[in-house]
Design a protein around this motif. Sequence first.
Motif, mmCIF file in Angstrom:
data_model
loop_
_atom_site.group_PDB
_atom_site.id
_atom_site.type_symbol
_atom_site.label_atom_id
_atom_site.label_comp_id
_atom_site.label_asym_id
_atom_site.label_seq_id
_atom_site.Cartn_x
_atom_site.Cartn_y
_atom_site.Cartn_z
ATOM 1 N N CYS A 163 16.396 57.507 99.336
ATOM 2 C CA CYS A 163 15.479 58.622 99.576
ATOM 3 C C CYS A 163 15.746 59.247 100.937
ATOM 4 C CB CYS A 163 14.040 58.120 99.482
ATOM 5 S SG CYS A 163 12.783 59.408 99.696
ATOM 6 N N GLU A 164 16.064 58.397 101.914
ATOM 7 C CA GLU A 164 16.371 58.899 103.264
ATOM 8 C C GLU A 164 17.612 59.774 103.246
ATOM 9 O OE1 GLU A 164 15.913 59.479 107.355
ATOM 10 O OE2 GLU A 164 14.522 58.683 105.855
ATOM 11 N N ASP A 165 18.623 59.398 102.440
ATOM 12 C CA ASP A 165 19.841 60.207 102.325
ATOM 13 C C ASP A 165 19.523 61.592 101.777
ATOM 14 O OD1 ASP A 165 21.271 58.078 103.286
ATOM 15 O OD2 ASP A 165 21.996 57.411 101.309
ATOM 16 N N VAL A 166 18.667 61.648 100.767
ATOM 17 C CA VAL A 166 18.299 62.938 100.171
ATOM 18 C C VAL A 166 17.539 63.794 101.180
ATOM 19 C CG1 VAL A 166 17.062 64.089 98.309
ATOM 20 C CG2 VAL A 166 18.240 61.922 97.866
ATOM 21 N N ARG A 167 16.584 63.203 101.865
ATOM 22 C CA ARG A 167 15.789 63.950 102.846
ATOM 23 C C ARG A 167 16.662 64.450 103.995
ATOM 24 N NH1 ARG A 167 11.338 60.488 105.111
ATOM 25 N NH2 ARG A 167 10.475 62.486 105.819
ATOM 26 N N GLU A 168 17.638 63.637 104.406
ATOM 27 C CA GLU A 168 18.556 64.057 105.462
ATOM 28 C C GLU A 168 19.441 65.202 104.997
ATOM 29 O OE1 GLU A 168 20.269 64.051 109.262
ATOM 30 O OE2 GLU A 168 18.421 63.150 108.484
ATOM 31 N N ALA A 169 19.917 65.131 103.749
ATOM 32 C CA ALA A 169 20.731 66.224 103.199
ATOM 33 C C ALA A 169 19.912 67.509 103.101
ATOM 34 C CB ALA A 169 21.275 65.824 101.819
ATOM 35 N N TYR A 170 18.668 67.394 102.665
ATOM 36 C CA TYR A 170 17.782 68.557 102.612
ATOM 37 C C TYR A 170 17.556 69.122 104.018
ATOM 38 C CZ TYR A 170 16.252 68.681 97.701
ATOM 39 O OH TYR A 170 16.193 68.853 96.346
ATOM 40 N N ARG A 171 17.383 68.227 105.005
ATOM 41 C CA ARG A 171 17.137 68.694 106.374
ATOM 42 C C ARG A 171 18.310 69.507 106.899
ATOM 43 N NH1 ARG A 171 18.550 67.809 111.291
ATOM 44 N NH2 ARG A 171 20.013 66.169 110.728
ATOM 45 N N LYS A 172 19.533 69.033 106.635
ATOM 46 C CA LYS A 172 20.716 69.745 107.099
ATOM 47 C C LYS A 172 20.851 71.105 106.429
ATOM 48 C CE LYS A 172 23.368 65.605 108.328
ATOM 49 N NZ LYS A 172 24.578 64.787 108.037
ATOM 50 N N LYS A 173 20.342 71.232 105.213
ATOM 51 C CA LYS A 173 20.370 72.508 104.517
ATOM 52 C C LYS A 173 19.222 73.425 104.938
ATOM 53 C CE LYS A 173 23.797 72.550 101.444
ATOM 54 N NZ LYS A 173 24.763 73.667 101.299
ATOM 55 N N GLY A 174 18.236 72.855 105.650
ATOM 56 C CA GLY A 174 17.063 73.645 106.012
ATOM 57 C C GLY A 174 16.063 73.748 104.875
ATOM 58 N N TRP A 175 16.085 72.759 103.981
ATOM 59 C CA TRP A 175 15.153 72.741 102.851
ATOM 60 C C TRP A 175 14.051 71.724 103.112
ATOM 61 C CZ3 TRP A 175 19.251 72.142 98.348
ATOM 62 C CH2 TRP A 175 20.071 73.281 98.348
ATOM 63 N N GLY A 176 12.911 71.963 102.493
ATOM 64 C CA GLY A 176 11.819 71.015 102.547
ATOM 65 C C GLY A 176 11.688 70.265 101.229
ATOM 66 N N VAL A 177 11.186 69.042 101.285
ATOM 67 C CA VAL A 177 10.956 68.246 100.074
ATOM 68 C C VAL A 177 9.498 68.405 99.683
ATOM 69 C CG1 VAL A 177 11.029 65.943 99.050
ATOM 70 C CG2 VAL A 177 12.742 66.600 100.757
ATOM 71 N N SER A 178 9.256 69.185 98.623
ATOM 72 C CA SER A 178 7.871 69.482 98.250
ATOM 73 C C SER A 178 7.194 68.311 97.551
ATOM 74 C CB SER A 178 7.822 70.728 97.355
ATOM 75 O OG SER A 178 8.611 70.514 96.187
#
Length: 386
Positions: A163-178
């Motif tokens: 889950c941390e990997d996904v959240r980190e990938a989203y962060r680098k893209k500038g996306w939020g996890v809704s």
Amino acid sequence: MDGLLSKLRSLDAYPKVNEDFYSRTLSGGIITLASSVVMLLLFVSELRLYLHAVTETTLRVDTSRGEKLRINFDVTFPALQCSIISLDAMDISGQEHLDVKHDIFKQRIDAHGNVIATRQDAVGGMKMEKPLQHHGGRLEHNETYCGSCYGAQESDDQCCNTCEDVREAYRKKGWGVSNPDLLDQCKREGFLQSIKDEEGEGCNIYGFIEVNKVAGNFHFAPGKSFQQSNVHVHDLLPFQKDSFNVSHKINKLSFGEYFPGVVNPLDRAQWVQHSSYGMYQYFIKVVPTVYTDINDHIILSNQFSVTEHFRSSESGRIQALPGVFFFYDLSPIKVTFTEQHVSFLHFLTNVCAIVGGVFTVSGIIDSFVYHGQRAIKKKMEIGKFN
């Protein structure tokens, strides 16, 4: 030869008086005893100053360049869980350190401030027998697991296994996890359940960060941080919370190494939040300091002064990111402390001044008392003293 000796004898500034002509008095004895005690006390005080180093302070323009600034901190959040707090640092040069983890330690604490034993796994929710692969299918037997990044991967062979990997990938893209439950990894690890399990806990976060020696800020805030349209934002949606209590206690905050006599004004500072949302800000002026001890050991450190401000929510709307922010700027003036011993000649001069001064003053007092007594006695003898 006798003439020369006679001339030297005439230069004697301390003529001797025959003891038969001395007149000793009780008042003179008391004054002599008192002056001796005063001379002894002043001598001991001067000796202590001579044996101990004194610190000389000088001010000069700070001309150093390209140095690093070390920030040591130990902050306790009694109402924020460790799993949601992140530390970010940025400066005016444009350098950013987002979600800093290196040299940072977190301790879960209960409502009474007692440390809770940290589990080896960050979360411990449900497990799925066949996790979702990045190609869309489920993990089959004898297949290597490579989790999907849900479009946030930087390359085709990138895997997001946690889950941390996904959240980190989203962060680098500038996306939020809704909604983390829509992500296979977060659902498998029980991300939301782990946050609920830590409800009511606090967090003690301590360690240090090294930043460029230029103006900037560092802050503790909930959620992953990322840039969105050149704006620094934190993703708070995954926590599904209506408010964040950023009450905190600063156990220790310093800039650089410790040196004797340093005073850090924010040590043991505490603040309690009473509104639902808010940003607490510290505005710090850092003063570069050089301390040189008696053995010529040089300590490069800093002192600082601080002012505080709180930005609260208005009409129930979030006006500022909830968190604790430290904005720091550097003074162009450097303070230099130098330890040094008083020279022996200076000590000898002060001792002579003490002995001579006390001896002279006591002589004046004795003369005044003696002549006063004689005048009174003479008037009493002729009957003119009433």
